[in-house]
Design a protein around this motif. Structure first.
Motif, short mmCIF file in Angstrom:
data_model
loop_
_atom_site.label_atom_id
_atom_site.label_comp_id
_atom_site.label_asym_id
_atom_site.label_seq_id
_atom_site.Cartn_x
_atom_site.Cartn_y
_atom_site.Cartn_z
N LYS A 21 -21.67 29.36 2.59
CA LYS A 21 -21.62 30.38 3.64
C LYS A 21 -22.99 30.54 4.27
N VAL A 22 -23.05 30.37 5.59
CA VAL A 22 -24.32 30.53 6.30
C VAL A 22 -24.12 31.45 7.51
N ASP A 23 -23.38 32.51 7.26
CA ASP A 23 -23.04 33.46 8.32
C ASP A 23 -24.25 34.22 8.87
N LEU A 26 -26.10 30.96 11.17
CA LEU A 26 -25.48 29.87 11.92
C LEU A 26 -24.04 30.15 12.38
N ASN A 27 -23.22 30.73 11.50
CA ASN A 27 -21.79 30.86 11.81
C ASN A 27 -21.33 32.23 12.30
N HIS A 28 -22.23 33.19 12.30
CA HIS A 28 -21.82 34.53 12.76
C HIS A 28 -23.03 35.16 13.46
N LEU A 57 -18.06 21.28 19.70
CA LEU A 57 -16.77 21.95 19.59
C LEU A 57 -17.04 23.43 19.37
N GLU A 58 -16.28 24.30 20.07
CA GLU A 58 -16.49 25.72 19.84
C GLU A 58 -16.06 26.09 18.42
N SER A 59 -16.57 27.17 17.83
CA SER A 59 -17.62 28.00 18.37
C SER A 59 -19.00 27.72 17.77
N SER A 60 -19.03 27.33 16.49
CA SER A 60 -20.33 27.28 15.82
C SER A 60 -21.21 26.09 16.23
N GLY A 61 -20.64 25.13 16.93
CA GLY A 61 -21.46 24.03 17.41
C GLY A 61 -22.28 24.40 18.64
N PHE A 99 -8.44 19.44 6.98
CA PHE A 99 -7.91 19.41 5.61
C PHE A 99 -8.19 20.74 4.93
N THR A 100 -9.35 21.33 5.26
CA THR A 100 -9.77 22.60 4.66
C THR A 100 -8.79 23.71 5.02
N LYS A 101 -8.42 23.76 6.31
CA LYS A 101 -7.56 24.85 6.76
C LYS A 101 -6.09 24.45 6.82
N ASN A 102 -5.80 23.14 6.59
CA ASN A 102 -4.45 22.60 6.66
C ASN A 102 -3.75 22.95 7.97
N PHE A 126 -21.28 21.76 10.96
CA PHE A 126 -21.02 21.20 9.63
C PHE A 126 -20.35 19.86 9.75
N LEU A 127 -20.64 18.97 8.80
CA LEU A 127 -19.86 17.75 8.64
C LEU A 127 -19.25 17.79 7.25
N ALA A 128 -17.91 17.85 7.21
CA ALA A 128 -17.20 17.87 5.93
C ALA A 128 -16.38 16.59 5.83
N GLY A 130 -15.12 15.09 8.55
CA GLY A 130 -15.40 14.29 9.75
C GLY A 130 -14.33 14.34 10.82
N GLN A 131 -13.33 15.17 10.63
CA GLN A 131 -12.20 15.16 11.56
C GLN A 131 -12.59 15.73 12.93
N ALA A 132 -13.41 16.75 12.95
CA ALA A 132 -13.86 17.31 14.24
C ALA A 132 -14.67 16.27 15.00
N ALA A 133 -15.57 15.58 14.30
CA ALA A 133 -16.39 14.55 14.94
C ALA A 133 -15.51 13.43 15.50
P1 G4P Z 1 -14.27 18.35 9.33
O1 G4P Z 1 -14.15 18.61 10.79
O2 G4P Z 1 -15.62 17.75 8.96
O3 G4P Z 1 -13.12 17.49 8.83
O4 G4P Z 1 -14.26 19.72 8.60
P2 G4P Z 1 -13.15 20.79 8.15
O5 G4P Z 1 -11.86 20.54 8.85
O6 G4P Z 1 -13.18 20.83 6.69
O7 G4P Z 1 -13.78 22.12 8.76
C1 G4P Z 1 -13.03 23.20 9.28
C2 G4P Z 1 -13.95 24.32 9.68
O8 G4P Z 1 -14.70 24.76 8.56
C3 G4P Z 1 -14.99 23.98 10.75
O9 G4P Z 1 -15.30 25.15 11.44
C4 G4P Z 1 -16.19 23.57 9.88
O10 G4P Z 1 -17.42 23.70 10.60
C5 G4P Z 1 -16.10 24.59 8.79
N1 G4P Z 1 -16.71 24.19 7.51
C6 G4P Z 1 -16.41 23.13 6.72
N2 G4P Z 1 -17.10 23.20 5.58
C7 G4P Z 1 -17.85 24.33 5.65
C8 G4P Z 1 -18.78 24.95 4.75
O11 G4P Z 1 -19.08 24.50 3.64
N3 G4P Z 1 -19.34 26.11 5.18
C9 G4P Z 1 -19.05 26.68 6.39
N4 G4P Z 1 -19.69 27.82 6.70
N5 G4P Z 1 -18.18 26.12 7.25
C10 G4P Z 1 -17.59 24.96 6.87
P3 G4P Z 1 -14.38 25.70 12.59
O12 G4P Z 1 -13.04 26.07 12.08
O13 G4P Z 1 -14.41 24.69 13.68
O14 G4P Z 1 -15.05 27.06 13.00
P4 G4P Z 1 -16.24 27.51 13.95
O15 G4P Z 1 -17.21 28.16 13.03
O16 G4P Z 1 -16.86 26.32 14.60
O17 G4P Z 1 -15.61 28.41 14.93
#
Ligand code: G4P
Ligand code: NA
Ligand code: NA
Length: 194
Positions: A21-23, A26-28, A57-61, A99-102, A126-128, A130-133
């Motif tokens: 969490k880096v609210d 970075l994220n909030h 990609l919105e929003s945190s990017g 995958f995180t949020k299904n 974040f890069l988890a 890689g699906q957003a990228a």
């Molecule tokens: P992926 O794109 O790399 O496959 O990542 P994933 O689906 O797992 O990420 C879904 C959302 O969760 C993304 O934000 C991503 O930035 C965020 N995320 C993934 N891992 C972490 C983590 O360890 N910490 C935090 N703080 N965020 C993580 P999003 O839904 O696009 O939201 P937004 O913040 O950009 O609005």
């Protein structure tokens, strides 16, 4: 990037073995001084690439992408996750599965803002997995633009995204690469230099 690693150690909260969490910066809430340094770091790493546009990609990017655009002297554009009222036609779209949020989201960018003459730096917070990228790369391809590489603020090196993208021969620059979040502790791939 030492300043970012120190910020993560000071203010990041390990929520689980998977999530940081880096609210608070970075994220909030956003730390503009840190974002400026992040922008300068990306501009320096990707200098001489002829970049004409930063795409995120919105929003945190948006915050790091805008500061990178400022440092490079180019505009930043963010893909939208929901259709805007005024963004009706002439769109590039791609599906992004989390995958995180299904869930799967359709992201979109107006054709007015990226085209075949652009050299694009794709960015995200974040890069988890890689699906957003991958969704953003799909849009760069649809636009017929060139890709300079991918800039990531925080890469979770224990998830597959980095490998997936680098295996495609793409240059991925991450300012902080986390190797583990186990036992409530952040470990970096490259340790913080003293
Ligand atoms: P992926 O794109 O790399 O496959 O990542 P994933 O689906 O797992 O990420 C879904 C959302 O969760 C993304 O934000 C991503 O930035 C965020 N995320 C993934 N891992 C972490 C983590 O360890 N910490 C935090 N703080 N965020 C993580 P999003 O839904 O696009 O939201 P937004 O913040 O950009 O609005
Ligand atoms: Na994000
Ligand atoms: Na995020």
């Amino acid at each position: 990037m030492k300043q970012l690693q120190e910020k993560i150690l000071a203010d990041g909260k390990v929520l689980s073995d998977q999530v940081l969490k880096v609210d608070s910066f970075l994220n909030h809430q956003i730390d503009p001084v840190l974002m400026q340094a992040i922008g300068e770091e990306f501009a320096s790493r990707f200098s001489n690439e002829g970049i004409t546009k930063v795409l995120t990609l919105e929003s945190s990017g948006i915050a790091p992408a805008m500061m990178t655009g400022l440092s490079m002297g180019v505009t930043a554009v963010f893909a939208r996750k929901r259709k805007s009222l005024t963004l009706v036609d002439s769109l590039y779209t791609a599906n992004v599965h989390s995958f995180t949020k299904n869930e799967t989201n359709e992201i979109s960018v107006s054709k007015d803002f990226i085209g075949p003459n652009d050299v694009v730096l794709v960015m995200d917070d974040f890069l988890a997995n890689g699906q957003a990228a991958l969704g953003l790369l799909d849009i760069v391809e649809q636009a017929g633009a060139a890709l300079a590489g991918i800039g990531i603020v925080i890469e979770k090196g224990f998830q597959d995204g980095g490998k997936l993208l680098r295996n495609r021969g793409i240059r991925v620059e991450s300012l902080a690469r986390i190797s583990s979040l186990e036992n409530g502790t952040v470990k970096f791939l490259e340790e913080v230099a003293s």
